[in-house]
Design a protein around this motif. Sequence first.
Motif, PDB file in Angstrom:
ATOM      1  N   MET A 297       5.521 -12.267   7.820  1.00 44.63           N
ATOM      2  CA  MET A 297       4.400 -12.975   7.236  1.00 44.63           C
ATOM      3  C   MET A 297       4.065 -14.188   8.091  1.00 44.63           C
ATOM      4  O   MET A 297       4.933 -14.795   8.678  1.00 44.63           O
ATOM      5  N   ASN A 298       2.825 -14.582   8.144  1.00 43.06           N
ATOM      6  CA  ASN A 298       2.424 -15.717   8.966  1.00 43.06           C
ATOM      7  C   ASN A 298       3.053 -16.989   8.457  1.00 43.06           C
ATOM      8  O   ASN A 298       3.085 -17.262   7.268  1.00 43.06           O
ATOM      9  N   HIS A 299       3.507 -17.822   9.386  1.00 45.79           N
ATOM     10  CA  HIS A 299       4.179 -19.081   9.066  1.00 45.79           C
ATOM     11  C   HIS A 299       3.145 -20.191   9.017  1.00 45.79           C
ATOM     12  O   HIS A 299       2.415 -20.418   9.948  1.00 45.79           O
ATOM     13  N   ASN A 300       3.072 -20.863   7.833  1.00 48.15           N
ATOM     14  CA  ASN A 300       2.146 -21.998   7.657  1.00 48.15           C
ATOM     15  C   ASN A 300       0.714 -21.630   8.006  1.00 48.15           C
ATOM     16  O   ASN A 300      -0.005 -22.367   8.653  1.00 48.15           O
ATOM     17  N   ASP A 301       0.306 -20.454   7.580  1.00 43.82           N
ATOM     18  CA  ASP A 301      -1.054 -19.990   7.815  1.00 43.82           C
ATOM     19  C   ASP A 301      -2.007 -20.767   6.924  1.00 43.82           C
ATOM     20  O   ASP A 301      -1.632 -21.190   5.844  1.00 43.82           O
ATOM     21  N   SER A 302      -3.266 -20.949   7.315  1.00 46.31           N
ATOM     22  CA  SER A 302      -4.245 -21.618   6.476  1.00 46.31           C
ATOM     23  C   SER A 302      -5.281 -20.609   6.036  1.00 46.31           C
ATOM     24  O   SER A 302      -5.621 -19.698   6.772  1.00 46.31           O
ATOM     25  N   PRO A 303      -5.835 -20.739   4.793  1.00 48.01           N
ATOM     26  CA  PRO A 303      -6.817 -19.788   4.314  1.00 48.01           C
ATOM     27  C   PRO A 303      -8.101 -19.899   5.102  1.00 48.01           C
ATOM     28  O   PRO A 303      -8.533 -20.969   5.481  1.00 48.01           O
TER      29      PRO A 303
ATOM     30  N   TYR B 286       1.865  -9.645   5.853  1.00 48.82           N
ATOM     31  CA  TYR B 286       3.143  -9.428   6.521  1.00 48.82           C
ATOM     32  C   TYR B 286       2.907  -8.699   7.834  1.00 48.82           C
ATOM     33  O   TYR B 286       1.817  -8.179   8.093  1.00 48.82           O
ATOM     34  N   ASP B 287       3.945  -8.616   8.655  1.00 45.79           N
ATOM     35  CA  ASP B 287       3.889  -7.864   9.908  1.00 45.79           C
ATOM     36  C   ASP B 287       4.581  -6.516   9.728  1.00 45.79           C
ATOM     37  O   ASP B 287       5.651  -6.433   9.100  1.00 45.79           O
ATOM     38  N   ASP B 288       3.979  -5.480  10.309  1.00 49.88           N
ATOM     39  CA  ASP B 288       4.638  -4.173  10.409  1.00 49.88           C
ATOM     40  C   ASP B 288       5.190  -3.684   9.077  1.00 49.88           C
ATOM     41  O   ASP B 288       6.378  -3.331   8.958  1.00 49.88           O
ATOM     42  N   VAL B 289       4.329  -3.633   8.070  1.00 50.60           N
ATOM     43  CA  VAL B 289       4.759  -3.101   6.778  1.00 50.60           C
ATOM     44  C   VAL B 289       4.863  -1.580   6.875  1.00 50.60           C
ATOM     45  O   VAL B 289       3.985  -0.915   7.423  1.00 50.60           O
ATOM     46  N   SER B 290       5.952  -1.033   6.359  1.00 49.68           N
ATOM     47  CA  SER B 290       6.171   0.411   6.448  1.00 49.68           C
ATOM     48  C   SER B 290       6.864   0.908   5.182  1.00 49.68           C
ATOM     49  O   SER B 290       7.296   0.127   4.326  1.00 49.68           O
ATOM     50  N   ASP B 291       6.943   2.227   5.091  1.00 52.09           N
ATOM     51  CA  ASP B 291       7.679   2.885   4.002  1.00 52.09           C
ATOM     52  C   ASP B 291       7.165   2.478   2.626  1.00 52.09           C
ATOM     53  O   ASP B 291       7.948   2.250   1.695  1.00 52.09           O
ATOM     54  N   LEU B 292       5.834   2.400   2.485  1.00 51.17           N
ATOM     55  CA  LEU B 292       5.250   2.090   1.175  1.00 51.17           C
ATOM     56  C   LEU B 292       5.507   3.257   0.229  1.00 51.17           C
ATOM     57  O   LEU B 292       5.128   4.391   0.506  1.00 51.17           O
ATOM     58  N   GLU B 293       6.153   2.970  -0.877  1.00 48.07           N
ATOM     59  CA  GLU B 293       6.540   4.027  -1.813  1.00 48.07           C
ATOM     60  C   GLU B 293       6.214   3.604  -3.237  1.00 48.07           C
ATOM     61  O   GLU B 293       6.634   2.536  -3.693  1.00 48.07           O
TER      62      GLU B 293
END
Length: 229
Positions: free
Chosen positions: A1-7, A145-152
């Motif tokens: 997930m991005n660190h200290n991201d701003s909207p 998030y980064d590289d989300v996988s295996d959504l079940e």
Amino acid sequence: MNHNDSPTTDHATSRRRFLLASGAVGMAGLAGCTTVDVLRGEEVEFEAGTATVADAALADTGYQLRGVSAETRTQEFEVAGRPRAVQVTNRTAEYDKAVELLGERYQAAVFMALATPRVELLGRSYNPIADSDSEDLAERITARYDDVSDLERGTDYTTSILGTDTTVVVYAAQGDIEGTDLTIDLELQIADPVEAGDDFVVCLAAYPESFGDGENVRRMMNGVEHTPE
């Protein structure tokens, strides 16, 4: 997930064609436009209000409001046999919860309340997210998030959002937190849309499974409020 991201406000454009019945054309109430505007091919606009979590429901959950963003999409409808462009502006209130990893704080859990306007053209009503199933909506929040996988898909349950009982689907997945080499098990909760005046509201959540935040998410869903545009 991005660190200290701003909207940010994302002005995305997508074009999809929807067929509306082209029978007798009557005068219909259109937000900010008239039937004549539609028939002349002029672009019409529909703008959502805002769905947020009440302070009382947010208390003690550890989540904080990150910001409210707007997203404008242009969708194409076929009205009376002719294509017509319609601008749809959605609004999303985003909340997050930090976790400390390796001496740094990362926004590891996210809750979103998305409001999208009801589109009414020539007496016909359309829900702009009607064609989005829970997996499509899951992709919206896993983008945090980064590289989300295996959504079940897992279980589902019923809860109240804006006074309406609705189904919430629970998913499991894996995702990377940006800035670390950590892959974590995620749990997602995706609610079906509910009507809110002239809008539809959808609640989405994603968090590390180890947080055990299911009850916090349910509490925030139960505490959603809607303010018209």
